[in-house]
Motif scaffolding. Structure first.
Motif, PDB file in Angstrom:
ATOM      1  N   ASP A   1       0.948  -0.978   0.117  1.00  0.00           N
ATOM      2  CA  ASP A   1       0.011  -0.006   0.192  1.00  0.00           C
ATOM      3  C   ASP A   1       1.031   1.273   0.121  1.00  0.00           C
ATOM      4  OD1 ASP A   1      -2.452  -1.177  -0.129  1.00  0.00           O
ATOM      5  OD2 ASP A   1      -2.581  -1.209   2.232  1.00  0.00           O
ATOM      6  N   LYS A   2       2.026   1.630   0.931  1.00  0.00           N
ATOM      7  CA  LYS A   2       2.817   2.683   1.092  1.00  0.00           C
ATOM      8  C   LYS A   2       3.905   2.458  -0.351  1.00  0.00           C
ATOM      9  CE  LYS A   2       1.803   3.637   4.966  1.00  0.00           C
ATOM     10  NZ  LYS A   2       1.018   4.824   5.617  1.00  0.00           N
ATOM     11  N   LEU A   3       3.514   1.723  -1.097  1.00  0.00           N
ATOM     12  CA  LEU A   3       5.034   1.769  -2.558  1.00  0.00           C
ATOM     13  C   LEU A   3       3.495   2.016  -3.669  1.00  0.00           C
ATOM     14  CD1 LEU A   3       6.981  -1.501  -2.255  1.00  0.00           C
ATOM     15  CD2 LEU A   3       7.693   0.675  -1.996  1.00  0.00           C
ATOM     16  N   GLU A   4       2.735   1.872  -3.574  1.00  0.00           N
ATOM     17  CA  GLU A   4       1.863   2.291  -4.733  1.00  0.00           C
ATOM     18  C   GLU A   4       1.150   3.571  -4.103  1.00  0.00           C
ATOM     19  OE1 GLU A   4      -1.726  -1.133  -3.546  1.00  0.00           O
ATOM     20  OE2 GLU A   4      -0.916  -2.284  -5.294  1.00  0.00           O
ATOM     21  N   LYS A   5       1.573   4.066  -3.432  1.00  0.00           N
ATOM     22  CA  LYS A   5       0.885   5.864  -3.230  1.00  0.00           C
ATOM     23  C   LYS A   5       1.710   6.613  -3.575  1.00  0.00           C
ATOM     24  CE  LYS A   5       0.679   9.151   0.472  1.00  0.00           C
ATOM     25  NZ  LYS A   5       0.408   9.649   2.345  1.00  0.00           N
ATOM     26  N   TYR A   6       3.423   5.874  -4.300  1.00  0.00           N
ATOM     27  CA  TYR A   6       4.422   6.449  -4.932  1.00  0.00           C
ATOM     28  C   TYR A   6       4.366   6.122  -6.245  1.00  0.00           C
ATOM     29  CZ  TYR A   6       4.529   9.235  -0.963  1.00  0.00           C
ATOM     30  OH  TYR A   6       4.507   9.755   0.874  1.00  0.00           O
ATOM     31  N   TYR A   7       4.460   4.966  -6.051  1.00  0.00           N
ATOM     32  CA  TYR A   7       5.049   3.735  -7.657  1.00  0.00           C
ATOM     33  C   TYR A   7       3.896   3.510  -8.129  1.00  0.00           C
ATOM     34  CZ  TYR A   7       9.432   5.153  -5.338  1.00  0.00           C
ATOM     35  OH  TYR A   7      10.582   6.060  -4.379  1.00  0.00           O
ATOM     36  N   THR A   8       4.522   2.387  -9.917  1.00  0.00           N
ATOM     37  CA  THR A   8       3.750   1.532 -10.203  1.00  0.00           C
ATOM     38  C   THR A   8       4.682   0.604  -9.795  1.00  0.00           C
ATOM     39  OG1 THR A   8       2.751   2.789 -11.985  1.00  0.00           O
ATOM     40  CG2 THR A   8       2.680   0.610 -12.067  1.00  0.00           C
ATOM     41  N   VAL A   9       3.381  -0.885  -9.170  1.00  0.00           N
ATOM     42  CA  VAL A   9       3.763  -1.293  -8.309  1.00  0.00           C
ATOM     43  C   VAL A   9       2.603  -2.565  -9.349  1.00  0.00           C
ATOM     44  CG1 VAL A   9       3.790  -2.703  -5.646  1.00  0.00           C
ATOM     45  CG2 VAL A   9       3.821  -0.269  -6.434  1.00  0.00           C
ATOM     46  N   GLU A  10       3.224  -4.071  -9.004  1.00  0.00           N
ATOM     47  CA  GLU A  10       2.889  -5.257  -9.903  1.00  0.00           C
ATOM     48  C   GLU A  10       3.318  -6.598  -8.465  1.00  0.00           C
ATOM     49  OE1 GLU A  10       3.923  -6.682 -13.515  1.00  0.00           O
ATOM     50  OE2 GLU A  10       4.490  -4.949 -14.293  1.00  0.00           O
ATOM     51  N   THR A  11       2.485  -7.562  -7.979  1.00  0.00           N
ATOM     52  CA  THR A  11       2.845  -8.108  -7.083  1.00  0.00           C
ATOM     53  C   THR A  11       2.358  -9.357  -7.481  1.00  0.00           C
ATOM     54  OG1 THR A  11       0.682  -7.724  -6.567  1.00  0.00           O
ATOM     55  CG2 THR A  11       2.288  -6.959  -5.477  1.00  0.00           C
ATOM     56  N   ASP A  12       3.396 -10.104  -7.132  1.00  0.00           N
ATOM     57  CA  ASP A  12       2.605 -11.518  -7.298  1.00  0.00           C
ATOM     58  C   ASP A  12       3.073 -12.438  -5.870  1.00  0.00           C
ATOM     59  OD1 ASP A  12       3.228 -14.461  -7.843  1.00  0.00           O
ATOM     60  OD2 ASP A  12       5.041 -14.252  -8.773  1.00  0.00           O
ATOM     61  N   LEU A  13       1.956 -12.736  -4.710  1.00  0.00           N
ATOM     62  CA  LEU A  13       2.133 -13.758  -3.451  1.00  0.00           C
ATOM     63  C   LEU A  13       2.660 -14.574  -4.006  1.00  0.00           C
ATOM     64  CD1 LEU A  13      -0.680 -11.197  -2.128  1.00  0.00           C
ATOM     65  CD2 LEU A  13       1.553 -10.869  -1.342  1.00  0.00           C
ATOM     66  N   THR A  14       2.248 -15.931  -5.433  1.00  0.00           N
ATOM     67  CA  THR A  14       3.141 -16.452  -4.989  1.00  0.00           C
ATOM     68  C   THR A  14       4.217 -16.864  -5.089  1.00  0.00           C
ATOM     69  OG1 THR A  14       3.166 -17.064  -7.386  1.00  0.00           O
ATOM     70  CG2 THR A  14       0.902 -17.561  -6.314  1.00  0.00           C
ATOM     71  N   GLY A  15       5.151 -16.187  -5.257  1.00  0.00           N
ATOM     72  CA  GLY A  15       7.026 -16.236  -4.968  1.00  0.00           C
ATOM     73  C   GLY A  15       7.083 -16.383  -6.257  1.00  0.00           C
ATOM     74  N   ALA A  16       6.248 -16.718  -7.876  1.00  0.00           N
ATOM     75  CA  ALA A  16       6.667 -17.212  -8.271  1.00  0.00           C
ATOM     76  C   ALA A  16       8.018 -16.810  -9.612  1.00  0.00           C
ATOM     77  CB  ALA A  16       5.713 -17.850  -9.480  1.00  0.00           C
ATOM     78  N   LEU A  17       8.173 -15.462  -9.072  1.00  0.00           N
ATOM     79  CA  LEU A  17       8.605 -14.278 -10.360  1.00  0.00           C
ATOM     80  C   LEU A  17      10.095 -14.233  -9.449  1.00  0.00           C
ATOM     81  CD1 LEU A  17       9.480 -15.074 -13.179  1.00  0.00           C
ATOM     82  CD2 LEU A  17       8.167 -12.771 -14.123  1.00  0.00           C
ATOM     83  N   TYR A  18      11.038 -13.741  -9.244  1.00  0.00           N
ATOM     84  CA  TYR A  18      11.753 -13.080  -9.323  1.00  0.00           C
ATOM     85  C   TYR A  18      13.007 -12.431 -10.001  1.00  0.00           C
ATOM     86  CZ  TYR A  18      14.836 -10.806  -5.856  1.00  0.00           C
ATOM     87  OH  TYR A  18      15.372  -9.568  -4.352  1.00  0.00           O
ATOM     88  N   SER A  19      13.412 -11.881 -10.489  1.00  0.00           N
ATOM     89  CA  SER A  19      14.296 -11.413 -11.237  1.00  0.00           C
ATOM     90  C   SER A  19      14.641 -11.281 -12.414  1.00  0.00           C
ATOM     91  CB  SER A  19      15.731 -10.941 -10.345  1.00  0.00           C
ATOM     92  OG  SER A  19      16.671 -10.266 -10.820  1.00  0.00           O
ATOM     93  N   GLY A  20      13.434 -12.407 -13.615  1.00  0.00           N
ATOM     94  CA  GLY A  20      13.524 -13.121 -14.672  1.00  0.00           C
ATOM     95  C   GLY A  20      13.802 -14.850 -14.307  1.00  0.00           C
ATOM     96  N   ILE A  21      13.880 -14.728 -12.714  1.00  0.00           N
ATOM     97  CA  ILE A  21      13.966 -16.525 -12.247  1.00  0.00           C
ATOM     98  C   ILE A  21      13.032 -16.856 -11.741  1.00  0.00           C
ATOM     99  CG2 ILE A  21      15.127 -17.527 -10.515  1.00  0.00           C
ATOM    100  CD1 ILE A  21      17.488 -15.775 -10.311  1.00  0.00           C
ATOM    101  N   LYS A  22      12.337 -18.486 -12.652  1.00  0.00           N
ATOM    102  CA  LYS A  22      11.328 -18.745 -12.126  1.00  0.00           C
ATOM    103  C   LYS A  22      11.439 -19.900 -11.334  1.00  0.00           C
ATOM    104  CE  LYS A  22       7.206 -21.121 -13.991  1.00  0.00           C
ATOM    105  NZ  LYS A  22       7.772 -23.272 -13.543  1.00  0.00           N
TER     106      LYS A  22
END
Length: 88
Positions: A25-46
């Motif tokens: 919520d705090k990040l979305e106040k200032y930035y465009t944010v995409e979330t993935d709560l499954t943790g399936a993708l991080y820095s191009g790594i599946k």
């Protein structure tokens, strides 16, 4: 709440979804944010998590194909010869 930053990717380890949601919520106040709560993708790594078996399979989709194109584009730097013959 623990998090890592790689370029523009956040990886967040949290206990209690409300804590992660507060940060989002705090990040979305200032930035465009995409979330993935499954943790399936991080820095191009599946990341394929199996919590029951306590395993993690890691893949980088497209990485080999991309590197192959890069190597073919640049070509070998110099001719290489072997001192001994190769036998399969």
């Amino acid at each position: 709440l623990t998090f890592t930053i790689v370029n523009d990717d956040f990886g967040i380890k949290f206990i209690g979804k409300q804590h992660a949601q507060h940060l989002i919520d705090k990040l979305e106040k200032y930035y465009t944010v995409e979330t993935d709560l499954t943790g399936a993708l991080y820095s191009g790594i599946k990341l394929d998590w199996d919590y029951l078996a306590r395993t993690l399979d890691i893949t980088m989709p497209g990485y080999v194909a991309g590197k192959t194109r890069t190597i073919r584009a640049s070509g070998p730097h110099k001719t290489t010869t072997l001192a001994l013959p190769c036998r399969p």
